[in-house]
Design an enzyme around this catalytic site. Structure first.
Site, mmCIF file in Angstrom:
data_model
loop_
_atom_site.group_PDB
_atom_site.id
_atom_site.type_symbol
_atom_site.label_atom_id
_atom_site.label_comp_id
_atom_site.label_asym_id
_atom_site.label_seq_id
_atom_site.Cartn_x
_atom_site.Cartn_y
_atom_site.Cartn_z
ATOM 1 N N ASN A 1 2.211 5.789 -10.259
ATOM 2 C CA ASN A 1 0.881 5.748 -10.555
ATOM 3 C C ASN A 1 -0.168 5.537 -9.800
ATOM 4 O OD1 ASN A 1 -0.897 4.948 -13.201
ATOM 5 N ND2 ASN A 1 -0.907 3.275 -11.927
ATOM 6 N N TYR B 1 -10.019 14.685 -5.242
ATOM 7 C CA TYR B 1 -9.154 14.191 -6.214
ATOM 8 C C TYR B 1 -8.417 15.244 -6.911
ATOM 9 C CZ TYR B 1 -8.022 11.404 -10.527
ATOM 10 O OH TYR B 1 -7.330 10.821 -11.578
ATOM 11 N N ASP C 1 0.918 -1.234 0.105
ATOM 12 C CA ASP C 1 0.014 0.178 0.073
ATOM 13 C C ASP C 1 0.756 1.172 0.008
ATOM 14 O OD1 ASP C 1 -1.416 2.202 0.639
ATOM 15 O OD2 ASP C 1 -2.642 1.017 2.216
ATOM 16 N N VAL C 2 1.039 2.100 -1.024
ATOM 17 C CA VAL C 2 1.815 2.963 -1.078
ATOM 18 C C VAL C 2 1.673 4.187 -0.021
ATOM 19 C CG1 VAL C 2 2.296 2.715 -3.773
ATOM 20 C CG2 VAL C 2 0.438 4.199 -2.997
ATOM 21 N N LYS D 1 -4.438 15.904 -7.322
ATOM 22 C CA LYS D 1 -3.703 16.166 -8.657
ATOM 23 C C LYS D 1 -2.886 17.559 -8.977
ATOM 24 C CE LYS D 1 -4.478 11.806 -9.682
ATOM 25 N NZ LYS D 1 -3.547 10.763 -9.959
HETATM 26 C C1 BGC Z 1 -10.098 10.615 -13.645
HETATM 27 C C2 BGC Z 1 -11.451 9.765 -14.588
HETATM 28 C C3 BGC Z 1 -11.794 10.928 -15.648
HETATM 29 C C4 BGC Z 1 -10.750 11.671 -16.191
HETATM 30 C C5 BGC Z 1 -11.318 12.814 -17.365
HETATM 31 C C6 BGC Z 1 -9.245 11.105 -14.446
HETATM 32 O O1 BGC Z 1 -8.132 11.546 -13.857
HETATM 33 O O2 BGC Z 1 -9.597 9.479 -12.905
HETATM 34 O O3 BGC Z 1 -12.560 9.254 -13.788
HETATM 35 O O4 BGC Z 1 -12.617 10.282 -16.481
HETATM 36 O O5 BGC Z 1 -9.870 12.258 -15.322
HETATM 37 O O6 BGC Z 1 -12.258 13.545 -16.366
#
Ligand code: BGC
Length: 280
Positions: A105, A178, A78-79, A182
């Site tokens: 990744n 999310y 598990d990273v 990123k």
């Molecule tokens: C997400 C996907 C999404 C894509 C474009 C990715 O980083 O994990 O669920 O479809 O971005 O929106």
């Protein structure tokens, strides 16, 4: 126009541009990580296939990579757990002697409207997507610094590829954890690139758009969903995991030796903001 199930990628001959290199791909038992691990092996690298739960698939991927005449090893970790990451690097160094390429990744989504997002959803995404990349990069850099350039193998002392997303710049309602993870990857990547360039360690990101993997299945599995997705993709086809693998092979190779601190968007034009294709 391509339909959901008949995307044809251009075929290409794969030169052995990573011959003799040792690579680790995290989250390599499915989706983008799987394709990247296979792509690096096809290009001549020995590959550690990291997985967290899918041992059987990881072993199948190892066999597939070994069929290219290189070595491969499946390792469960598990990273987001420091001790597990350190154990994985120890196993890799014991088996392969060193590391030349890290593809950080492993990543996941825990989607929720912001006012309904639990601390657990927030923390899980940050732990895997951000802390996991930090922990793996740190261990890779220790080995790159200890070892330096292997003249017969690569002109760089090491290469790190961070798996980002178009959502490092495109805001994403309902996915704030999310997108934040990123966005943070971009600054982690650039800061490491700045710090490590004098040592000839290159650090870059790949930012995939919509790629056909389990993480976004609802976005492509029905013709209706696929058609709606295409409103966001000027190139009019979904990305395939192999599209990302080819970018990773390039960035990891000496063909990309003057490239560090940058993000390669592999998104069929998603970041061209197709909503503005008429008027504005
Ligand atoms: C997400 C996907 C999404 C894509 C474009 C990715 O980083 O994990 O669920 O479809 O971005 O929106």
């Amino acid at each position: 126009m391509p339909t959901p199930h008949n995307t044809t990628l251009p075929s290409y001959a794969c030169p052995q541009i990573l011959a003799g290199q040792k690579a680790l791909v995290t989250g390599a038992s499915s989706g983008i990580g799987k394709a990247v691990a296979i792509g690096l092996g096809r290009a001549g690298a020995d590959v550690v296939v990291n997985y967290v739960s899918n041992e059987e698939t990881a072993r199948e991927i190892v066999s597939q990579i070994e069929s290219f005449g290189v070595k491969a090893l499946a390792f469960k970790a598990d990273v987001s757990k420091e001790a597990e990451v350190q154990a994985m690097f120890k196993a890799m160094l014991d088996a392969f002697g060193t590391i030349d390429i890290l593809v950080a990744n492993a990543g996941l989504q825990r989607d929720a409207p912001i006012d309904a997002m639990t601390l657990e959803q927030w923390n899980t995404v940050m732990a895997v997507n951000l802390t996991g990349q930090f922990l793996c990069a740190r261990e890779a850099v220790k080995e790159f610094k200890r070892r330096g350039v292997r003249e017969d193998i690569s002109v760089a002392a090491g290469k790190i590829i961070c798996m980002s997303s178009v959502h490092q710049i495109i805001p994403w309602a309902g996915h704030a954890n999310y997108a934040a993870s990123k966005g943070a990857i971009n600054m982690l990547m650039q800061s490491m690139a700045q710090e490590l360039a004098p040592l000839r360690i290159r650090v870059n990101s790949i930012a995939p758009g919509a790629i056909r993997t389990p993480i976004n299945r609802p976005a492509w599995e029905t013709p209706e969903a696929y058609a709606k997705l295409m409103d966001l993709v000027p190139y009019n086809r979904i990305g395939e995991p192999e599209d990302i693998a080819q970018a990773a092979v390039f960035l990891a190779s000496d063909m990309a030796d003057y490239i560090t601190g940058t993000t390669l968007f592999v998104d069929g034009g998603m970041t061209c903001y197709p909503g503005f294709d008429e008027g504005g």
